[in-house]
Scaffold this motif. Sequence first.
Motif, PDB file in Angstrom:
ATOM      1  N   ILE A   1     -11.823  16.851  11.286  1.00 18.86           N
ATOM      2  CA  ILE A   1     -11.081  17.847  12.058  1.00 18.86           C
ATOM      3  C   ILE A   1     -11.961  18.428  13.159  1.00 18.86           C
ATOM      4  O   ILE A   1     -13.173  18.524  13.002  1.00 18.86           O
ATOM      5  CB  ILE A   1     -10.558  18.995  11.166  1.00 18.86           C
ATOM      6  N   VAL A   2     -11.331  18.807  14.262  1.00 20.18           N
ATOM      7  CA  VAL A   2     -12.011  19.580  15.291  1.00 20.18           C
ATOM      8  C   VAL A   2     -11.959  21.018  14.808  1.00 20.18           C
ATOM      9  O   VAL A   2     -10.898  21.520  14.439  1.00 20.18           O
ATOM     10  CB  VAL A   2     -11.314  19.443  16.661  1.00 20.18           C
ATOM     11  N   THR A   3     -13.101  21.686  14.777  1.00 23.01           N
ATOM     12  CA  THR A   3     -13.170  23.033  14.206  1.00 23.01           C
ATOM     13  C   THR A   3     -13.173  24.111  15.287  1.00 23.01           C
ATOM     14  O   THR A   3     -13.245  23.815  16.480  1.00 23.01           O
ATOM     15  CB  THR A   3     -14.445  23.191  13.355  1.00 23.01           C
ATOM     16  N   THR A   4     -13.136  25.351  14.842  1.00 20.62           N
ATOM     17  CA  THR A   4     -13.182  26.492  15.763  1.00 20.62           C
ATOM     18  C   THR A   4     -14.607  26.804  16.198  1.00 20.62           C
ATOM     19  O   THR A   4     -14.808  27.613  17.103  1.00 20.62           O
ATOM     20  CB  THR A   4     -12.579  27.743  15.085  1.00 20.62           C
ATOM     21  N   CYS A   5     -15.591  26.164  15.591  1.00 18.80           N
ATOM     22  CA  CYS A   5     -16.991  26.420  15.926  1.00 18.80           C
ATOM     23  C   CYS A   5     -17.394  25.682  17.194  1.00 18.80           C
ATOM     24  O   CYS A   5     -16.989  24.540  17.415  1.00 18.80           O
ATOM     25  CB  CYS A   5     -17.904  25.951  14.795  1.00 18.80           C
TER      26      CYS A   5
ATOM     27  N   HIS B   1     -22.290  17.394   9.328  1.00 14.32           N
ATOM     28  CA  HIS B   1     -21.298  18.318   8.794  1.00 14.32           C
ATOM     29  C   HIS B   1     -21.948  19.682   8.581  1.00 14.32           C
ATOM     30  O   HIS B   1     -23.097  19.780   8.163  1.00 14.32           O
ATOM     31  CB  HIS B   1     -20.762  17.796   7.457  1.00 14.32           C
ATOM     32  N   ARG B   2     -21.197  20.734   8.874  1.00 16.22           N
ATOM     33  CA  ARG B   2     -21.696  22.100   8.685  1.00 16.22           C
ATOM     34  C   ARG B   2     -20.741  22.837   7.752  1.00 16.22           C
ATOM     35  O   ARG B   2     -19.556  22.988   8.058  1.00 16.22           O
ATOM     36  CB  ARG B   2     -21.772  22.819  10.038  1.00 16.22           C
ATOM     37  N   ASP B   3     -21.248  23.281   6.615  1.00 12.26           N
ATOM     38  CA  ASP B   3     -20.409  23.997   5.647  1.00 12.26           C
ATOM     39  C   ASP B   3     -19.880  25.313   6.205  1.00 12.26           C
ATOM     40  O   ASP B   3     -18.845  25.805   5.755  1.00 12.26           O
ATOM     41  CB  ASP B   3     -21.191  24.273   4.352  1.00 12.26           C
ATOM     42  N   ASP B   4     -20.568  25.886   7.190  1.00 14.22           N
ATOM     43  CA  ASP B   4     -20.123  27.151   7.782  1.00 14.22           C
ATOM     44  C   ASP B   4     -19.015  26.932   8.814  1.00 14.22           C
ATOM     45  O   ASP B   4     -18.518  27.886   9.402  1.00 14.22           O
ATOM     46  CB  ASP B   4     -21.311  27.862   8.461  1.00 14.22           C
ATOM     47  N   CYS B   5     -18.604  25.701   9.000  1.00 12.81           N
ATOM     48  CA  CYS B   5     -17.692  25.371  10.087  1.00 12.81           C
ATOM     49  C   CYS B   5     -16.603  24.421   9.595  1.00 12.81           C
ATOM     50  O   CYS B   5     -16.665  23.217   9.840  1.00 12.81           O
ATOM     51  CB  CYS B   5     -18.522  24.733  11.197  1.00 12.81           C
ATOM     52  N   ILE B   6     -15.594  24.962   8.898  1.00  9.17           N
ATOM     53  CA  ILE B   6     -14.573  24.094   8.311  1.00  9.17           C
ATOM     54  C   ILE B   6     -13.142  24.504   8.654  1.00  9.17           C
ATOM     55  O   ILE B   6     -12.199  23.960   8.111  1.00  9.17           O
ATOM     56  CB  ILE B   6     -14.734  24.021   6.779  1.00  9.17           C
ATOM     57  N   THR B   7     -12.970  25.455   9.581  1.00 11.47           N
ATOM     58  CA  THR B   7     -11.631  25.881   9.975  1.00 11.47           C
ATOM     59  C   THR B   7     -11.161  25.034  11.152  1.00 11.47           C
ATOM     60  O   THR B   7     -11.834  24.956  12.176  1.00 11.47           O
ATOM     61  CB  THR B   7     -11.628  27.372  10.373  1.00 11.47           C
ATOM     62  N   GLN B   8      -9.993  24.399  10.982  1.00 13.34           N
ATOM     63  CA  GLN B   8      -9.489  23.528  12.035  1.00 13.34           C
ATOM     64  C   GLN B   8      -9.019  24.347  13.236  1.00 13.34           C
ATOM     65  O   GLN B   8      -8.318  25.357  13.091  1.00 13.34           O
ATOM     66  CB  GLN B   8      -8.330  22.667  11.533  1.00 13.34           C
ATOM     67  N   LYS B   9      -9.403  23.906  14.403  1.00 14.97           N
ATOM     68  CA  LYS B   9      -8.976  24.532  15.658  1.00 14.97           C
ATOM     69  C   LYS B   9      -7.476  24.281  15.814  1.00 14.97           C
ATOM     70  O   LYS B   9      -7.013  23.152  15.630  1.00 14.97           O
ATOM     71  CB  LYS B   9      -9.759  23.933  16.831  1.00 14.97           C
ATOM     72  N   PRO B  10      -6.702  25.307  16.155  1.00 15.14           N
ATOM     73  CA  PRO B  10      -5.254  25.127  16.308  1.00 15.14           C
ATOM     74  C   PRO B  10      -4.915  24.070  17.358  1.00 15.14           C
ATOM     75  O   PRO B  10      -5.624  23.891  18.343  1.00 15.14           O
ATOM     76  CB  PRO B  10      -4.765  26.509  16.771  1.00 15.14           C
ATOM     77  N   LYS B  11      -3.819  23.391  17.102  1.00  7.99           N
ATOM     78  CA  LYS B  11      -3.265  22.390  18.024  1.00  7.99           C
ATOM     79  C   LYS B  11      -4.213  21.235  18.312  1.00  7.99           C
ATOM     80  O   LYS B  11      -4.213  20.673  19.406  1.00  7.99           O
ATOM     81  CB  LYS B  11      -2.812  23.051  19.325  1.00  7.99           C
ATOM     82  N   THR B  12      -5.035  20.887  17.338  1.00  9.38           N
ATOM     83  CA  THR B  12      -5.879  19.695  17.466  1.00  9.38           C
ATOM     84  C   THR B  12      -5.455  18.696  16.396  1.00  9.38           C
ATOM     85  O   THR B  12      -5.068  19.083  15.290  1.00  9.38           O
ATOM     86  CB  THR B  12      -7.383  20.026  17.302  1.00  9.38           C
ATOM     87  N   PRO B  13      -5.500  17.415  16.712  1.00  7.32           N
ATOM     88  CA  PRO B  13      -5.039  16.399  15.754  1.00  7.32           C
ATOM     89  C   PRO B  13      -6.082  16.130  14.664  1.00  7.32           C
ATOM     90  O   PRO B  13      -7.271  16.392  14.840  1.00  7.32           O
ATOM     91  CB  PRO B  13      -4.868  15.161  16.628  1.00  7.32           C
ATOM     92  N   TRP B  14      -5.590  15.587  13.544  1.00  3.89           N
ATOM     93  CA  TRP B  14      -6.500  15.060  12.549  1.00  3.89           C
ATOM     94  C   TRP B  14      -7.122  13.803  13.135  1.00  3.89           C
ATOM     95  O   TRP B  14      -6.491  13.063  13.889  1.00  3.89           O
ATOM     96  CB  TRP B  14      -5.760  14.701  11.272  1.00  3.89           C
TER      97      TRP B  14
ATOM     98  N   GLN C   1      -5.155  10.444  14.007  1.00  7.86           N
ATOM     99  CA  GLN C   1      -4.489   9.852  12.854  1.00  7.86           C
ATOM    100  C   GLN C   1      -3.126   9.270  13.242  1.00  7.86           C
ATOM    101  O   GLN C   1      -2.743   8.212  12.758  1.00  7.86           O
ATOM    102  CB  GLN C   1      -4.339  10.877  11.734  1.00  7.86           C
ATOM    103  N   VAL C   2      -2.406   9.911  14.143  1.00 11.84           N
ATOM    104  CA  VAL C   2      -1.106   9.412  14.567  1.00 11.84           C
ATOM    105  C   VAL C   2      -1.243   8.047  15.258  1.00 11.84           C
ATOM    106  O   VAL C   2      -0.382   7.179  15.102  1.00 11.84           O
ATOM    107  CB  VAL C   2      -0.378  10.443  15.465  1.00 11.84           C
ATOM    108  N   ASP C   3      -2.316   7.824  15.982  1.00 13.88           N
ATOM    109  CA  ASP C   3      -2.543   6.531  16.644  1.00 13.88           C
ATOM    110  C   ASP C   3      -2.883   5.445  15.631  1.00 13.88           C
ATOM    111  O   ASP C   3      -2.502   4.283  15.804  1.00 13.88           O
ATOM    112  CB  ASP C   3      -3.665   6.643  17.674  1.00 13.88           C
ATOM    113  N   VAL C   4      -3.602   5.810  14.590  1.00 12.23           N
ATOM    114  CA  VAL C   4      -3.950   4.834  13.553  1.00 12.23           C
ATOM    115  C   VAL C   4      -2.702   4.396  12.811  1.00 12.23           C
ATOM    116  O   VAL C   4      -2.523   3.214  12.519  1.00 12.23           O
ATOM    117  CB  VAL C   4      -4.999   5.424  12.575  1.00 12.23           C
ATOM    118  N   ARG C   5      -1.816   5.327  12.524  1.00 16.41           N
ATOM    119  CA  ARG C   5      -0.582   4.989  11.806  1.00 16.41           C
ATOM    120  C   ARG C   5       0.308   4.053  12.609  1.00 16.41           C
ATOM    121  O   ARG C   5       1.053   3.271  12.040  1.00 16.41           O
ATOM    122  CB  ARG C   5       0.185   6.259  11.448  1.00 16.41           C
ATOM    123  N   SER C   6       0.255   4.137  13.928  1.00 15.69           N
ATOM    124  CA  SER C   6       1.083   3.256  14.753  1.00 15.69           C
ATOM    125  C   SER C   6       0.399   1.911  14.994  1.00 15.69           C
ATOM    126  O   SER C   6       0.926   1.066  15.696  1.00 15.69           O
ATOM    127  CB  SER C   6       1.439   3.935  16.080  1.00 15.69           C
TER     128      SER C   6
END
Length: 187
Positions: free
Chosen positions: A79-83, A93-106, A126-131
């Motif tokens: 996920i793209v985070t708010t950090c 990976h940063r444990d202090d940074c796990i909140t997903q930024k709004p309106k960003t894709p998985w 993820q939507v591109d991988v599914r297609s």
Amino acid sequence: MNKMNAVLKLLLLATVTLLVSAQEWNNYQSLPELYRTHIDKALRDANKKFGGLHHVAYEKLLSTPKITDNNLYVNVRLIVTTCKKEPNKGFAHRDDCITQKPKTPWIDCLVCKKENGGELIDCARQVDVRSGRDIRKQCVYWTHGGATVLSQKSGNSKQELGCLGSSNPIYHSSTLLRNSEREEEGV
């Protein structure tokens, strides 16, 4: 009374086993080091492609990783985070940074061994991988089986396809191939 205690202990053991096997590995730090090595490659790639000014972090495994001498298949969701990205902390990976930024894709990342022996790191929305993503067809998928005693007939080492034990050649693609070869040879 002893039988009741034994049954309760067995039930408790079965419950604990089921809980452990159902673990989804949502916590990066709880992952085995071998998994994290390959997830870090995905994090590095995704941070370059997707993060912009924001840090990309691990969210979860999308399937059970398969890591052997001959195969490599690690599929994760990031996920793209708010950090904000911090150059001194790198892409890890940063444990202090796990909140997903709004309106960003998985982000779906796959690290796998290619058929030519190289390694593929592919991160996409993820939507591109599914297609469908043709680049992932280069992977040697871990689901391919090999010849085993259960897939052999008549003591040969060839793997048979279809319903083993059936005398109907429609169910055996290798039998059909052999029959068409015989027809070409005039047998």
